[in-house]
Design an enzyme around this catalytic site. Sequence first.
Site, PDB file in Angstrom:
ATOM      1  N   PRO A  90       0.804  -1.219   0.000  1.00 21.74           N
ATOM      2  CA  PRO A  90       0.000   0.000   0.000  1.00 21.74           C
ATOM      3  C   PRO A  90       0.842   1.277   0.000  1.00 21.74           C
ATOM      4  O   PRO A  90       0.329   2.357  -0.294  1.00 21.74           O
ATOM      5  CB  PRO A  90      -0.843  -0.105   1.279  1.00 21.74           C
ATOM      6  CG  PRO A  90      -0.123  -1.071   2.143  1.00 21.74           C
ATOM      7  CD  PRO A  90       0.558  -2.029   1.228  1.00 21.74           C
ATOM      8  N   GLU A 104       1.698  -7.413   9.211  1.00 26.62           N
ATOM      9  CA  GLU A 104       1.842  -5.968   9.351  1.00 26.62           C
ATOM     10  C   GLU A 104       2.690  -5.351   8.235  1.00 26.62           C
ATOM     11  O   GLU A 104       2.533  -4.189   7.902  1.00 26.62           O
ATOM     12  CB  GLU A 104       2.467  -5.648  10.714  1.00 26.62           C
ATOM     13  CG  GLU A 104       2.543  -4.166  11.039  1.00 26.62           C
ATOM     14  CD  GLU A 104       1.167  -3.517  11.145  1.00 26.62           C
ATOM     15  OE1 GLU A 104       1.084  -2.292  10.938  1.00 26.62           O
ATOM     16  OE2 GLU A 104       0.190  -4.241  11.438  1.00 26.62           O
ATOM     17  N   ARG A 137      -3.011  -9.126 -20.764  1.00 26.88           N
ATOM     18  CA  ARG A 137      -3.917  -8.769 -21.850  1.00 26.88           C
ATOM     19  C   ARG A 137      -3.241  -7.855 -22.872  1.00 26.88           C
ATOM     20  O   ARG A 137      -3.749  -7.686 -23.989  1.00 26.88           O
ATOM     21  CB  ARG A 137      -5.184  -8.114 -21.304  1.00 26.88           C
ATOM     22  CG  ARG A 137      -4.974  -6.774 -20.663  1.00 26.88           C
ATOM     23  CD  ARG A 137      -6.205  -6.300 -19.906  1.00 26.88           C
ATOM     24  NE  ARG A 137      -7.386  -6.280 -20.749  1.00 26.88           N
ATOM     25  CZ  ARG A 137      -7.688  -5.301 -21.595  1.00 26.88           C
ATOM     26  NH1 ARG A 137      -6.851  -4.285 -21.715  1.00 26.88           N
ATOM     27  NH2 ARG A 137      -8.784  -5.340 -22.309  1.00 26.88           N
ATOM     28  N   ASP A 194      -8.533   1.067 -24.933  1.00 30.58           N
ATOM     29  CA  ASP A 194      -9.031   1.004 -23.570  1.00 30.58           C
ATOM     30  C   ASP A 194      -8.893   2.346 -22.870  1.00 30.58           C
ATOM     31  O   ASP A 194      -8.037   3.166 -23.207  1.00 30.58           O
ATOM     32  CB  ASP A 194      -8.247  -0.040 -22.753  1.00 30.58           C
ATOM     33  CG  ASP A 194      -8.669  -1.457 -23.101  1.00 30.58           C
ATOM     34  OD1 ASP A 194      -9.757  -1.626 -23.669  1.00 30.58           O
ATOM     35  OD2 ASP A 194      -7.894  -2.375 -22.787  1.00 30.58           O
TER      36      ASP A 194
END
Length: 248
Positions: A89, A116, A154, A169
């Site tokens: 993150p 953690e 992809r 896209d």
Amino acid sequence: MHIDILTLFPEMIEGVFNTSILKKAREKEKFSYNLVNFRDYTENKHKKVDDYPYGGGAGMVLTPQPVFDAVEAVTNETKTKPRVILMCPQGEKYTQKKAEEFAQEEHLVFICGHYEGYDERIREHLVTDEISIGDYVLTGGELGAMVVVDSVVRLLPDVLGNEESAPQDSFSTGLLEHPHYTRPAEFRGMKVPDTLLSGDHAKIEEWRKRESLKRTYERRKELLESHSLSDEEIKILEELRKRKDKNL
């Protein structure tokens, strides 16, 4: 391309690789993959891969030894110098541009953490990229890794049925994609725009460009700041702004 995924829960990932586009791409030998349970590499007699953080604090931290050994094992096996991607993150926010960059590589290694966090030496001396798929926290890195893998595979040559699909896209052009319609031409009183039924390819392309700009302006205006606008696109945006001001 070859992809290694280091995870404590390989069963979370198997289903994704055996479904839809990823399954077809694998069957066409456009890429190969290997799921590595890095618990198998721990030298701890209890098979532990985590420990308490120095200095105290809540949670457990992944220890460096099994992760380093697992990465070195898959690297020695393939004889390549891979991009080693830490799902985290705190990492760089993932974008289509990054997917296109990863799609040029021959070997990707993903490290999926739990608990953690990671021992900092993993970040400093092992990985080449730290990637976050958004500003939120997941239980582990597996879901994020699957998102990245899907977006990369992809883009590999001949993976998608239509070669024009990926370049059109959303985000591939720097803008959001234009709206799409299919049959029937009228459904419950809602009609497909006349331009799309006209057969005039130049007008259709112009409509799509305009609608792409409109959608980006209305939904993700910040994308326009980094997009190099042509004179025609600037003119279209000015018209959209005037129309919006008029309706206020």
